[in-house]
Every structure is written in C-alpha cells, then in structure tokens.
Design an enzyme around this catalytic site. Structure first.
Site, PDB file in Angstrom:
ATOM      1  CB  VAL A  18       0.874  34.122  64.942  1.00 13.48           C
ATOM      2  CG1 VAL A  18       0.794  35.576  64.269  1.00 13.48           C
ATOM      3  CG2 VAL A  18       2.259  33.855  65.792  1.00 13.48           C
ATOM      4  CE  LYS A  33      -1.067  23.919  72.152  1.00 17.13           C
ATOM      5  NZ  LYS A  33      -0.892  24.343  71.071  1.00 17.13           N
ATOM      6  N   GLY A 101      -5.784  23.010  68.935  1.00 19.29           N
ATOM      7  CA  GLY A 101      -5.119  22.142  68.995  1.00 19.29           C
ATOM      8  C   GLY A 101      -3.850  22.074  69.045  1.00 19.29           C
ATOM      9  N   GLY A 103      -0.779  20.744  66.988  1.00 22.68           N
ATOM     10  CA  GLY A 103      -0.213  20.367  64.845  1.00 22.68           C
ATOM     11  C   GLY A 103      -1.206  19.892  64.735  1.00 22.68           C
ATOM     12  N   PRO A 184       0.158  37.594  56.323  1.00 22.86           N
ATOM     13  CG  PRO A 184       0.535  40.317  55.897  1.00 22.86           C
ATOM     14  CD  PRO A 184      -0.653  39.222  57.109  1.00 22.86           C
ATOM     15  CG  LEU A 186       2.933  40.394  60.393  1.00 25.11           C
ATOM     16  CD1 LEU A 186       2.131  40.360  62.098  1.00 25.11           C
ATOM     17  CD2 LEU A 186       2.366  41.116  59.985  1.00 25.11           C
TER      18      LEU A 186
HETATM   19  N1  LIG Z   1       2.210  35.826  61.034  1.00 26.60           N
HETATM   20  C1  LIG Z   1       3.578  35.429  61.422  1.00 26.60           C
HETATM   21  N2  LIG Z   1       4.477  36.710  61.204  1.00 26.60           N
HETATM   22  C2  LIG Z   1       5.667  36.455  61.553  1.00 26.60           C
HETATM   23  N3  LIG Z   1       6.341  35.190  62.491  1.00 26.60           N
HETATM   24  C3  LIG Z   1       4.659  34.403  62.591  1.00 26.60           C
HETATM   25  C4  LIG Z   1       3.513  34.073  62.063  1.00 26.60           C
HETATM   26  N4  LIG Z   1       3.019  33.395  62.181  1.00 26.60           N
HETATM   27  C5  LIG Z   1       3.736  32.223  62.930  1.00 26.60           C
HETATM   28  N5  LIG Z   1       4.814  32.171  63.433  1.00 26.60           N
HETATM   29  C6  LIG Z   1       6.229  32.427  63.698  1.00 26.60           C
HETATM   30  O1  LIG Z   1       5.917  30.842  63.310  1.00 26.60           O
HETATM   31  C7  LIG Z   1       6.699  30.191  63.712  1.00 26.60           C
HETATM   32  C8  LIG Z   1       5.622  29.232  64.575  1.00 26.60           C
HETATM   33  O2  LIG Z   1       4.257  29.914  64.474  1.00 26.60           O
HETATM   34  P1  LIG Z   1       3.349  29.227  65.774  1.00 26.60           P
HETATM   35  O3  LIG Z   1       3.839  28.637  66.968  1.00 26.60           O
HETATM   36  O4  LIG Z   1       1.937  30.618  66.206  1.00 26.60           O
HETATM   37  O5  LIG Z   1       2.780  27.363  65.269  1.00 26.60           O
HETATM   38  P2  LIG Z   1       1.659  27.053  65.451  1.00 26.60           P
HETATM   39  O6  LIG Z   1       0.554  26.385  64.540  1.00 26.60           O
HETATM   40  O7  LIG Z   1       0.753  27.343  66.534  1.00 26.60           O
HETATM   41  O8  LIG Z   1       2.664  25.399  66.066  1.00 26.60           O
HETATM   42  P3  LIG Z   1       2.510  24.544  67.254  1.00 26.60           P
HETATM   43  O9  LIG Z   1       1.965  23.139  67.000  1.00 26.60           O
HETATM   44  O10 LIG Z   1       3.517  24.188  67.897  1.00 26.60           O
HETATM   45  O11 LIG Z   1       1.458  25.534  67.740  1.00 26.60           O
HETATM   46  C9  LIG Z   1       6.764  30.847  65.936  1.00 26.60           C
HETATM   47  O12 LIG Z   1       8.018  31.600  65.876  1.00 26.60           O
HETATM   48  C10 LIG Z   1       5.855  32.361  65.737  1.00 26.60           C
HETATM   49  O13 LIG Z   1       6.475  33.176  65.624  1.00 26.60           O
HETATM   50 MG   LIG Z   2       0.260  26.411  68.854  1.00 28.64          MG
END
Ligand SMILES: Nc1ncnc2c1ncn2[C@@H]1O[C@H](COP(=O)(O)OP(=O)(O)OP(=O)(O)O)[C@@H](O)[C@H]1O
Ligand SMILES: [Mg+2]
Length: 212
Positions: A18, A33, A101, A103, A184, A186
C-alpha cells in the site's frame, strides 16, 4: 541518475505494498516486485496497479513468480526454481523506480541469501515501513541496526497505522533516522483515498535526497 527507492518493512503484512502504491503514484515512478510468492488472487503488482493510478507499463514484470505462498526460499524449492541473485539486477527505467521486497529484511531468497544481501548489493536507499502498535520499537530498531551493519543508506521510517507519538519519536531518536510520515489505516482504501492520505501525511522531500 534514476532515483531508486527500496520499500522494506519490519515484517510481512505491514503495509509495504500500500505504501509503495502511494509512493509510486506520488513520484510518478515505476514499480518492481522482483520476487512474488503466491499467485492466487491479487499479487502485489496487481495491488499497486489498482491503488497507484499508474499505467500498466509502469508496473515492471516480476523476475520470479512463485506459485507457492511461502517464504521465497521455500516457495522456490517447492516450485523447483533456483533463485539466482545475478538475475535480480535492477532494471533501468526512464523515471524513478520503487522496489518492494518480500516480508522483512532477513527473509531468505535461497538457503544462503537474504533480501538484506540483495539490498546491500544494490546499495539503493531504503524506506523502512513500521507499524505503530506495541512491539514496534523493538522490531524497528533491530531492523535499523541490520541496515546500518551492512552500510545500506536509510531514508527513514514510514509508519503505518494509528498515531503513537511516543513510539514514533523514540524510534527516530534512538535509531538516529528520519520520520518520513505516517500513513493512517484507511477504512476505505482505493486509489483516490490513498493519494489524498499520502499527500496529507507523507513528506515527499524525504524521498528526494540520498539517505544516511
Ligand atoms: N494504510 C492502510 N490502510 C488500510 N489498509 C491497509 C493500509 N496499509 C495496509 N493495509 C492492508 O493491510 C494488508 C497488508 O498490507 P500490504 O499488502 O501492503 O502489506 P505488505 O507489507 O506489502 O505484505 P507482504 O509482506 O505480504 O508483501 C492489506 O490487506 C492492505 O490492504
Ligand atoms: Mg507486499
């Protein structure tokens, strides 16, 4: 020189994708990615495409697309793929490039190689995404120590979640790094709400210089 930024995090599921979508959109960048594990449902590249508002050609193809939803080293073994660090050379793009990256920093790509090893090889400035909830000081300071031990430039920490002013202040002071903003949670997440939240809460100036 093309601006390149690696988005990493203290853990999986922290909000890197996100954040990467918000950053790629704000910088009008390309997104890459390099290793995706798990292809069921929306991949991180699909999510960034949906949330960044960028055109399809700005989302570079993953170098490794692993079917198994597991740590890349294990997903690759199960899929019968050998991840070769020489195949993970940074692509060249006309404008900025945001790289995500998988994780946290020490996630293995093979039994010998972690993402941190690739970041050290690339020497591209990192953004460390951290949550704001209890436990984040420990995870974030440990991650900063690992980054510094490898001499990788660190732009700062981007927080994700509800404000926790003491944790945020403690991390940037004890980690001697920069607070890049706090995105934040959202309640309704789409390209429009993300763009607005990113503009309101993240200081793009922090992404323009080199990192320390
Ligand atoms: N600022 C935000 N507001 C609302 N939901 C969020 C926000 N940030 C992340 N999320 C939600 O949290 C979950 C995990 O977020 P995200 O996929 O960005 O994590 P990640 O660190 O990229 O995970 P990974 O290690 O699997 O790549 C998702 O469902 C995403 O929609
Ligand atoms: Mg991710």
């Amino acid at each position: 020189m093309t601006r390149r930024i690696v988005v990493t995090g203290t853990d999986t599921g922290i909000g890197k994708t996100v954040f990467s979508a918000g950053l790629s959109g704000a910088l009008d960048a390309s997104y890459w990615k390099p290793v995706q594990s798990g292809l069921d449902g929306e991949t991180d590249s699909d999510t960034v495409r949906r949330l960044s508002g960028l055109t399809a050609e700005r989302i570079l193809p993953e170098r490794y697309r692993l079917v198994t939803p597991a740590s890349p080293h294990l997903a690759a073994e199960i899929d019968g793929v050998a991840i070769d660090p020489d195949q993970l050379a940074l692509p060249t793009t006309p404008g900025p490039l945001v790289i995500e990256g998988a994780g946290g920093l020490m996630v293995p790509l093979t039994r010998e190689l972690t993402f941190l090893d690739m970041f050290a090889r690339w020497r591209v400035p990192l953004v460390l995404c951290a949550r704001t909830t209890l436990g984040t000081i420990n995870h974030t300071l440990l991650s900063i120590a690992a980054i510094r031990a490898r001499d990788i430039p660190l732009l700062g920490v981007a927080f994700i979640g509800d404000e926790n002013s003491d944790s945020e202040r403690t991390i940037v002071a004890m980690g001697r790094t920069r607070h890049l903003g706090r995105l934040p949670r959202l309640t309704h997440l789409d390209a429009g709400t993300l763009r607005a939240a990113f503009a309101a809460h993240v200081d793009l100036a922090g992404f323009r210089d080199g990192g320390a």
